[in-house]
Scaffold this motif. Structure first.
Motif, mmCIF file in Angstrom:
data_model
loop_
_atom_site.group_PDB
_atom_site.id
_atom_site.type_symbol
_atom_site.label_atom_id
_atom_site.label_comp_id
_atom_site.label_asym_id
_atom_site.label_seq_id
_atom_site.Cartn_x
_atom_site.Cartn_y
_atom_site.Cartn_z
ATOM 1 N N ARG A 14 7.029 6.311 -0.142
ATOM 2 C CA ARG A 14 6.166 7.438 -0.532
ATOM 3 C C ARG A 14 5.161 7.015 -1.599
ATOM 4 N N GLU A 15 5.608 6.204 -2.550
ATOM 5 C CA GLU A 15 4.691 5.722 -3.581
ATOM 6 C C GLU A 15 3.619 4.826 -2.968
ATOM 7 N N ALA A 16 4.022 3.950 -2.046
ATOM 8 C CA ALA A 16 3.070 3.055 -1.385
ATOM 9 C C ALA A 16 2.064 3.862 -0.566
ATOM 10 N N LEU A 17 2.525 4.894 0.113
ATOM 11 C CA LEU A 17 1.622 5.749 0.891
ATOM 12 C C LEU A 17 0.589 6.410 -0.020
ATOM 13 N N ALA A 18 1.030 6.902 -1.148
ATOM 14 C CA ALA A 18 0.125 7.580 -2.082
ATOM 15 C C ALA A 18 -0.944 6.648 -2.641
ATOM 16 N N ARG A 19 -0.656 5.353 -2.660
ATOM 17 C CA ARG A 19 -1.612 4.386 -3.225
ATOM 18 C C ARG A 19 -2.577 3.789 -2.206
ATOM 19 N N VAL A 20 -2.480 4.159 -0.926
ATOM 20 C CA VAL A 20 -3.337 3.548 0.098
ATOM 21 C C VAL A 20 -4.790 3.980 -0.082
ATOM 22 N N VAL A 21 -5.638 2.990 -0.389
ATOM 23 C CA VAL A 21 -7.077 3.244 -0.542
ATOM 24 C C VAL A 21 -7.927 2.149 0.090
ATOM 25 N N ASP A 22 -7.306 0.998 0.399
ATOM 26 C CA ASP A 22 -8.055 -0.133 0.928
ATOM 27 C C ASP A 22 -7.107 -1.028 1.733
ATOM 28 N N GLU A 23 -7.626 -2.126 2.232
ATOM 29 C CA GLU A 23 -6.814 -3.005 3.076
ATOM 30 C C GLU A 23 -5.590 -3.538 2.339
ATOM 31 N N ARG A 24 -5.735 -3.990 1.117
ATOM 32 C CA ARG A 24 -4.610 -4.547 0.352
ATOM 33 C C ARG A 24 -3.517 -3.505 0.162
ATOM 34 N N SER A 25 -3.894 -2.300 -0.242
ATOM 35 C CA SER A 25 -2.880 -1.263 -0.463
ATOM 36 C C SER A 25 -2.276 -0.801 0.856
ATOM 37 N N PHE A 26 -3.026 -0.888 1.951
ATOM 38 C CA PHE A 26 -2.479 -0.577 3.267
ATOM 39 C C PHE A 26 -1.428 -1.610 3.660
ATOM 40 N N VAL A 27 -1.706 -2.871 3.409
ATOM 41 C CA VAL A 27 -0.729 -3.933 3.705
ATOM 42 C C VAL A 27 0.525 -3.734 2.854
ATOM 43 N N ASP A 28 0.361 -3.350 1.597
ATOM 44 C CA ASP A 28 1.521 -3.039 0.752
ATOM 45 C C ASP A 28 2.336 -1.903 1.369
ATOM 46 N N PHE A 29 1.637 -0.890 1.883
ATOM 47 C CA PHE A 29 2.311 0.218 2.557
ATOM 48 C C PHE A 29 3.082 -0.286 3.784
ATOM 49 N N LEU A 30 2.477 -1.175 4.567
ATOM 50 C CA LEU A 30 3.173 -1.732 5.736
ATOM 51 C C LEU A 30 4.454 -2.445 5.325
ATOM 52 N N HIS A 31 4.400 -3.191 4.224
ATOM 53 C CA HIS A 31 5.611 -3.853 3.719
ATOM 54 C C HIS A 31 6.672 -2.820 3.332
#
Length: 93
Positions: A14-31
């Motif tokens: 949930r925290e990773a989803l809330a931080r998605v704003v760009d490719e890097r944060s999207f990859v973090d969300f995928l992890h």
């Protein structure tokens, strides 16, 4: 980490989803999404426990939410929109 209490977020999904704003944060969300799968006590803890069901649910939710929903406003950021679709693959019936 198996056997966590329902409602806990050991993967930080949930925290990773809330931080998605760009490719890097999207990859973090995928992890985080992959980690969430691996710490689930069983595949049935995800609404859709197979890759086919997961992708089907993500696509169905994407169609259903393309103009927004009662409690969902379509984000203008495409990285966040895709992350929302993937989280729906986990949860959408």
């Amino acid at each position: 980490m198996r056997g966590t209490q329902k409602g806990e977020d050991p993967s930080g999904l949930r925290e990773a989803l809330a931080r998605v704003v760009d490719e890097r944060s999207f990859v973090d969300f995928l992890h985080a999404l992959a980690c969430d799968w691996s710490v689930a006590p069983s595949p049935s803890d995800w609404e859709n426990g197979s890759i086919g069901a997961f992708l089907d649910a993500a696509a169905a939710w994407a169609e259903a939410s393309k103009n927004g929903l009662r409690f969902y406003d379509v984000p203008t950021n495409p990285w966040r929109r895709v992350a929302d679709m993937l989280i729906a693959g986990k949860e959408y019936e």
